[in-house]
Enzyme design. Sequence first.
Site, PDB file in Angstrom:
ATOM      1  N   LYS A 153      13.436  87.929  46.717  1.00 30.27           N
ATOM      2  CA  LYS A 153      14.102  87.366  45.332  1.00 30.27           C
ATOM      3  C   LYS A 153      14.533  88.350  44.019  1.00 30.27           C
ATOM      4  O   LYS A 153      15.502  88.932  43.665  1.00 30.27           O
ATOM      5  CB  LYS A 153      14.292  86.207  43.878  1.00 30.27           C
TER       6      LYS A 153
HETATM    7  C1  LIG Z   1       8.210  82.902  47.780  1.00 26.12           C
HETATM    8  C2  LIG Z   1       9.420  82.806  48.286  1.00 26.12           C
HETATM    9  N1  LIG Z   1      10.502  81.911  48.938  1.00 26.12           N
HETATM   10  C3  LIG Z   1      11.967  81.476  49.299  1.00 26.12           C
HETATM   11  C4  LIG Z   1      12.512  81.171  48.744  1.00 26.12           C
HETATM   12  C5  LIG Z   1      13.878  80.885  48.076  1.00 26.12           C
HETATM   13  O1  LIG Z   1      14.705  81.780  48.062  1.00 26.12           O
HETATM   14  P1  LIG Z   1      16.080  81.306  48.220  1.00 26.12           P
HETATM   15  O2  LIG Z   1      15.903  80.947  46.645  1.00 26.12           O
HETATM   16  O3  LIG Z   1      17.143  82.032  48.212  1.00 26.12           O
HETATM   17  O4  LIG Z   1      16.315  79.758  48.938  1.00 26.12           O
HETATM   18  C6  LIG Z   1      11.830  82.096  47.193  1.00 26.12           C
HETATM   19  C7  LIG Z   1      12.255  82.228  45.506  1.00 26.12           C
HETATM   20  O5  LIG Z   1      12.265  82.281  44.714  1.00 26.12           O
HETATM   21  C8  LIG Z   1       9.969  82.200  46.950  1.00 26.12           C
HETATM   22  O6  LIG Z   1       9.892  82.424  45.787  1.00 26.12           O
HETATM   23  N1  LIG Z   2      13.246  80.748  45.337  1.00 19.98           N
HETATM   24  C1  LIG Z   2      13.738  79.817  43.811  1.00 19.98           C
HETATM   25  C2  LIG Z   2      13.884  78.641  43.324  1.00 19.98           C
HETATM   26  O1  LIG Z   2      12.862  78.105  43.722  1.00 19.98           O
HETATM   27  C3  LIG Z   2      13.701  77.011  43.796  1.00 19.98           C
HETATM   28  O2  LIG Z   2      14.039  76.338  44.787  1.00 19.98           O
HETATM   29  C4  LIG Z   2      12.070  75.826  44.185  1.00 19.98           C
HETATM   30  C5  LIG Z   2      12.177  74.831  44.090  1.00 19.98           C
HETATM   31  C6  LIG Z   2      12.945  73.954  42.546  1.00 19.98           C
HETATM   32  O3  LIG Z   2      11.393  74.662  42.271  1.00 19.98           O
HETATM   33  O4  LIG Z   2      13.323  73.841  42.062  1.00 19.98           O
HETATM   34  C7  LIG Z   2      12.843  80.279  42.982  1.00 19.98           C
HETATM   35  O5  LIG Z   2      11.485  80.910  43.048  1.00 19.98           O
HETATM   36  O6  LIG Z   2      13.108  80.515  41.260  1.00 19.98           O
END
Ligand SMILES: Cc1ncc(COP(=O)(O)O)c(C=O)c1O
Ligand SMILES: N[C@@H](COC(=O)CCC(=O)O)C(=O)O
Length: 352
Positions: A56
Site C-alpha cells: 500500500k
Molecule cells: C496486508 C494487505 N493485503 C492486501 C491489501 C489489499 O490491497 P488493495 O487495497 O490494493 O486491494 C491490503 C490493503 O492495504 C493490505 O494491507
Molecule cells: N487494504 C486497504 C483497504 O482495506 C480493506 O479494504 C479492508 C476491508 C475494510 O476494512 O474495508 C487498507 O488496508 O487500508
Amino acid sequence: MARLSYDATFKPLVSEKGLAGAVGNTPLLKLNKLSKETGRNIWGKAEWMNPGGSVKDRAALWLIENAEKRGLIKPGGTIVEGTAGNTGIGLAHVCRAKGYKCVIFMNNTQAPEKMQTLRLLGAEVHAVPPAPYSTPDNFNHLAKKYAEETENAYYTDQFENPDNRLAHLESTGPEIWEQLNGDVAAFTCSLGSGGTWSGITHYLKSKNPKLKSFVAEPPGSCVYVYVKSGHKSIEVTGGSFTEGIGQKRITGNVAADIDLAEDAFLIPDEDTITMLYRLIDEEGIYVGGTAALNVAAAVRAAKEVPEGSNVVTIFTDSAHKYAERIFSKKWLQSKGLYDCIPDDLKKYADLD
Ligand SMILES: Cc1ncc(COP(=O)(O)O)c(C=O)c1O
Ligand SMILES: N[C@@H](COC(=O)CCC(=O)O)C(=O)O
C-alpha cells in the site's frame, strides 16, 4: 600486499527522490518448493520491502503526489483516510516527508501494532468500533466527514480514487512484466480496495490479452460471489482473520477492471494458515495472512495454465504486525485454526 580488487555482480539502486525512491522496484521471488510441486513457476513480489512495509505504500505515494499535481493539497494541509492500517502507514510516511498532517480512521479490531506504528509516525489515529458501510459510523464515512469539516484537508479515498489503481498500472504491473521479460501466464491476488488487483491485471492484460487473472478472496468477502454470480449478487456471510482484504461492496477500484477476471478463488482461513507456516518453513518467507492467501491462490491458478508457465502473486506484507496473533497457540485455537498447522510446525505457534 593483498589484491584490493573484487568483481561486483549486483546492480545497486540509486535514487535522488528521497523516500519516493524507496517505493516499488521490489524483487520478484520464486517459491522453489511450490514451483517444483506444481510444475509451474510461482513468483511473489516482495512488497514488504517498501518503506512502510506493504504494497500500500505505492497507492499512498500516488494518492498524494497526484493530488499535489492537481493542486488539491496545499502546503501544511491535512491528509485524511479510512483504512485497515497499511494504507494509513504508507500515507503517514509520505506525510512526514512532505510536512502534511495525517489523520487516520480505522476499525479498533485491527492489529494494535498497526495503530502503534501509525502513532509513532506522527499520525492522529481514530480507532473506531466496526460499523456497516450503510451506517454513518463506518470508518470510511467518518474519515470523509472529518476531511469535509477540516480546513485545507484532502480525503485520499483509496476505495474510489483511481489514483490508487494507477499506482499499480504505472509501477507494479510494468515491474512484473519487465522482471519476467513478458512471460507471464497468470496473475492472482486478494482485494481490499481492489487497487492492487485491478491495476496489475489491467496492465498485464494490456500487454498479453491471453494472460489469466484470478480474484483471490477470504471468506466473508463479496467479490468472489460477484464474479461467480456473473455480477448478479454480493450476498455474503462469515468472516476471516486476514486484515486489509475482504469487502462487502464493489468499490470503484474493483469495478474498474472486474470484467477482466477469469475466475475467482475462495481461500478458507485454514488453507491460509497452513500456507503461512509452510512458507516460513519451506521458503524462509515470513509473510502476513493476505500474502499467504495469495500464495494459496497462486497454487490454484497454477492448475489453470500449462506446465512450466509463470504464475505471479503479491507478498503484500510481512508477518511482524500480526505475530502476536498468528503465532499464538491460544489465539489460533480460539479461531479454530491451530489444527491446520502441519504437526511438525506446531512448535512455532509458540506465543501465549
Ligand atoms: C496486508 C494487505 N493485503 C492486501 C491489501 C489489499 O490491497 P488493495 O487495497 O490494493 O486491494 C491490503 C490493503 O492495504 C493490505 O494491507
Ligand atoms: N487494504 C486497504 C483497504 O482495506 C480493506 O479494504 C479492508 C476491508 C475494510 O476494512 O474495508 C487498507 O488496508 O487500508
